[in-house]
Design a protein around this motif. Sequence first.
Motif, mmCIF file in Angstrom:
data_model
loop_
_atom_site.group_PDB
_atom_site.id
_atom_site.type_symbol
_atom_site.label_atom_id
_atom_site.label_comp_id
_atom_site.label_asym_id
_atom_site.label_seq_id
_atom_site.Cartn_x
_atom_site.Cartn_y
_atom_site.Cartn_z
ATOM 1 N N ASN A 191 8.433 -19.072 26.596
ATOM 2 C CA ASN A 191 9.607 -18.835 26.120
ATOM 3 C C ASN A 191 9.043 -19.636 24.613
ATOM 4 N N SER A 192 8.538 -20.252 23.768
ATOM 5 C CA SER A 192 7.827 -21.179 22.216
ATOM 6 C C SER A 192 6.769 -21.292 22.848
ATOM 7 N N GLY A 193 6.281 -21.561 22.152
ATOM 8 C CA GLY A 193 4.515 -22.504 21.419
ATOM 9 C C GLY A 193 4.471 -23.742 22.026
ATOM 10 N N THR A 194 5.874 -24.707 22.299
ATOM 11 C CA THR A 194 5.203 -25.658 23.473
ATOM 12 C C THR A 194 4.966 -25.532 24.695
ATOM 13 N N GLU A 195 5.678 -24.503 25.263
ATOM 14 C CA GLU A 195 5.743 -24.290 26.625
ATOM 15 C C GLU A 195 4.112 -23.503 26.730
ATOM 16 N N ALA A 196 3.258 -23.049 25.961
ATOM 17 C CA ALA A 196 2.394 -22.502 25.768
ATOM 18 C C ALA A 196 1.598 -23.655 25.353
ATOM 19 N N ILE A 197 1.662 -24.418 25.002
ATOM 20 C CA ILE A 197 0.720 -25.342 24.855
ATOM 21 C C ILE A 197 0.222 -26.040 25.823
ATOM 22 N N GLU A 198 2.286 -25.856 27.148
ATOM 23 C CA GLU A 198 1.676 -26.781 27.820
ATOM 24 C C GLU A 198 0.676 -26.408 29.385
ATOM 25 N N SER A 214 -2.422 -33.108 13.617
ATOM 26 C CA SER A 214 -1.776 -31.877 14.415
ATOM 27 C C SER A 214 -0.957 -32.270 15.194
ATOM 28 N N PHE A 215 -0.324 -30.960 15.447
ATOM 29 C CA PHE A 215 0.815 -30.661 15.120
ATOM 30 C C PHE A 215 1.130 -29.638 16.425
ATOM 31 N N HIS A 216 1.579 -29.766 18.064
ATOM 32 C CA HIS A 216 2.065 -28.723 19.497
ATOM 33 C C HIS A 216 2.501 -28.776 19.608
ATOM 34 N N GLY A 217 4.110 -29.173 18.785
ATOM 35 C CA GLY A 217 5.813 -29.191 19.858
ATOM 36 C C GLY A 217 6.037 -30.458 20.107
ATOM 37 N N ARG A 218 7.230 -30.328 21.106
ATOM 38 C CA ARG A 218 8.018 -32.159 20.899
ATOM 39 C C ARG A 218 7.391 -32.308 22.590
ATOM 40 N N VAL A 274 -7.059 -27.449 19.328
ATOM 41 C CA VAL A 274 -7.167 -27.190 17.362
ATOM 42 C C VAL A 274 -6.877 -26.686 16.910
ATOM 43 N N GLU A 275 -5.838 -26.470 15.642
ATOM 44 C CA GLU A 275 -5.395 -25.658 14.854
ATOM 45 C C GLU A 275 -6.726 -25.553 13.763
ATOM 46 N N PRO A 276 -6.523 -24.013 13.619
ATOM 47 C CA PRO A 276 -8.282 -23.533 13.095
ATOM 48 C C PRO A 276 -7.567 -23.835 11.216
ATOM 49 N N GLY A 294 -0.201 -26.578 10.499
ATOM 50 C CA GLY A 294 0.296 -25.823 9.358
ATOM 51 C C GLY A 294 1.474 -27.415 9.621
ATOM 52 N N GLU A 295 1.843 -28.138 10.260
ATOM 53 C CA GLU A 295 2.805 -28.922 10.001
ATOM 54 C C GLU A 295 2.225 -30.166 9.439
ATOM 55 N N GLY A 296 0.619 -30.040 9.795
ATOM 56 C CA GLY A 296 0.384 -31.572 9.043
ATOM 57 C C GLY A 296 -0.304 -31.266 7.666
ATOM 58 N N PHE A 323 -7.540 -22.968 20.816
ATOM 59 C CA PHE A 323 -7.366 -22.807 19.778
ATOM 60 C C PHE A 323 -5.307 -22.368 19.322
ATOM 61 N N ASP A 324 -4.924 -23.212 19.246
ATOM 62 C CA ASP A 324 -3.527 -23.319 18.794
ATOM 63 C C ASP A 324 -3.234 -22.062 17.343
ATOM 64 N N GLU A 325 -2.892 -20.685 17.491
ATOM 65 C CA GLU A 325 -2.722 -20.240 15.987
ATOM 66 C C GLU A 325 -1.251 -19.564 16.513
ATOM 67 N N VAL A 326 -0.296 -21.067 17.027
ATOM 68 C CA VAL A 326 0.974 -20.433 16.512
ATOM 69 C C VAL A 326 1.763 -20.621 15.494
ATOM 70 N N GLN A 327 1.188 -21.050 14.555
ATOM 71 C CA GLN A 327 1.559 -20.985 12.931
ATOM 72 C C GLN A 327 0.884 -20.513 12.272
ATOM 73 N N CYS A 328 -0.679 -20.091 12.542
ATOM 74 C CA CYS A 328 -1.831 -19.770 11.681
ATOM 75 C C CYS A 328 -2.005 -17.932 11.817
ATOM 76 N N ALA A 352 2.672 -17.865 19.697
ATOM 77 C CA ALA A 352 4.538 -17.591 19.303
ATOM 78 C C ALA A 352 4.430 -16.960 18.445
ATOM 79 N N LYS A 353 5.453 -17.750 17.889
ATOM 80 C CA LYS A 353 5.763 -17.530 16.184
ATOM 81 C C LYS A 353 6.203 -15.855 16.290
ATOM 82 N N ALA A 354 4.932 -15.469 14.906
ATOM 83 C CA ALA A 354 5.454 -13.954 14.842
ATOM 84 C C ALA A 354 5.020 -13.342 16.000
HETATM 85 C C1 LIG Z 1 0.644 -24.782 15.366
HETATM 86 C C2 LIG Z 1 2.378 -25.124 15.972
HETATM 87 N N1 LIG Z 1 1.919 -24.992 17.170
HETATM 88 C C3 LIG Z 1 3.286 -25.644 18.060
HETATM 89 C C4 LIG Z 1 4.326 -24.871 17.947
HETATM 90 C C5 LIG Z 1 5.483 -25.272 18.666
HETATM 91 O O1 LIG Z 1 6.098 -23.990 18.562
HETATM 92 P P1 LIG Z 1 7.035 -24.212 19.548
HETATM 93 O O2 LIG Z 1 8.159 -24.558 17.944
HETATM 94 O O3 LIG Z 1 7.760 -22.491 18.973
HETATM 95 O O4 LIG Z 1 7.625 -24.251 20.374
HETATM 96 C C6 LIG Z 1 4.557 -25.823 16.163
HETATM 97 C C7 LIG Z 1 6.166 -24.906 15.964
HETATM 98 O O5 LIG Z 1 5.669 -25.286 14.254
HETATM 99 C C8 LIG Z 1 3.384 -25.062 15.388
HETATM 100 O O6 LIG Z 1 3.081 -25.150 14.620
#
Ligand SMILES: Cc1ncc(COP(=O)(O)O)c(C=O)c1O
Length: 398
Positions: free
Chosen positions: A105-112, A139-143, A191-193, A196-198, A223-228, A252-254
Amino acid sequence: MSEQMTQYMDNAEKVLLHTYNRFPVTFEKGEGVCLYDTDGKKYLDFASGIGVMGLGYGNREYADALKSQIDKITHVSNLFYSTPLYPAADRLRKASGMDRIFFTNSGTEAIEGAMKAAKKFGYTRDGVADHEIIAFNNSFHGRSLGALSVTGTKHYRDPFEKLIPGISFADFNDIDSVNALVTDKTIAVIVEPIQGEGGINVATPEFMKGLDDLRKKGILLIFDEVQCGMGRSGSMFAFQEYGIKPDILVMAKALGCGVPVGAFALTEEIAEKSLCPGDHGTTYGGNPFVCAAVDKVLEIYERDGIVAHVNEVAPVFEKCLNDIAQSCECVEAVKGKGLIRGLKLKDGVKAADVMKKGLEEGIVLLTAEGNVLRMLPPLVMSAAEIEEGCVKIKEILM
Ligand SMILES: Cc1ncc(COP(=O)(O)O)c(C=O)c1O
């Protein structure tokens, strides 16, 4: 700003948990690459809902696909198949070059899910469950607690310790710092290639090659490509530009262009030894409604050449940003690539203040760590609209 908008925001603040310092604007609708607030003021969107609205607003074909799916069925349990599930997964498989898809349902859950997939792989392979993961500073992978465990921004993590044990943090683009953390227990590097947030930090080819070399030691690459991902870098996925492939890809995202959907994808080789029935699940993940969106989004990407368009307009963006950097004293550096861009500002000028001024001037911008003004326009933005936005940014920064 009208009395009604102010009143609306005051009311909202009384009932919403105060987890955001929201900017003072209430959006009502979007059209093309523009947003409109409840007073009818128009804003050029250089944020796209933090990289979500790749196709912009009001794409008729996308809206019709969702409406038609709503009329048929919006939800079926993952205990069963639904008609949009396979086409969406198959398109994503082809676009990513990965083999096995799990929708979330989200990027965070995909990271989990990705972290669990790596841990389960290690457990099956080695018969023990005490594996370690290497993540990166900034890095940023979710909350969620799992995603926070690999998020390398201390102030996000500190109040929620103790998090998942066995996570260590290396420096981005510094392969020696990664190698120094590798132990017999290391199962994965996440890693995020492009961070983003960073602060919009692009991985160097040498760094990615160094990470790829870790595979020889049995270490998986996540590879976390949620943003890139999803075309933003100028490739469908940023990793594709480096000639290497992850073991696990997070998206996720787009992917849903406005409906909440994420995914993690595994290669066949990893999938064989990873999550199996009983290990992972979700009620909503990959339901017919979101899969209809994913299927349509990917169809439009392929047919309309969205990634090719990004590559067409990216040099215009680059030129405009370089011009801003040359003309504006307060800009320290131009960052990013494709349509994931940043302007690092000198200490005296706060990116958040520029973002606020942007709203007054009718442009939506973002910020990132390190006093970076972040820009993630819809991927369908024209060269003329990019130029128009950059003129506004320049005026604000002058
Ligand atoms: C690289 C990256 N991973 C994970 C997430 C978390 O995704 P979500 O906010 O859809 O849970 C984000 C959100 O900004 C992100 O930029």
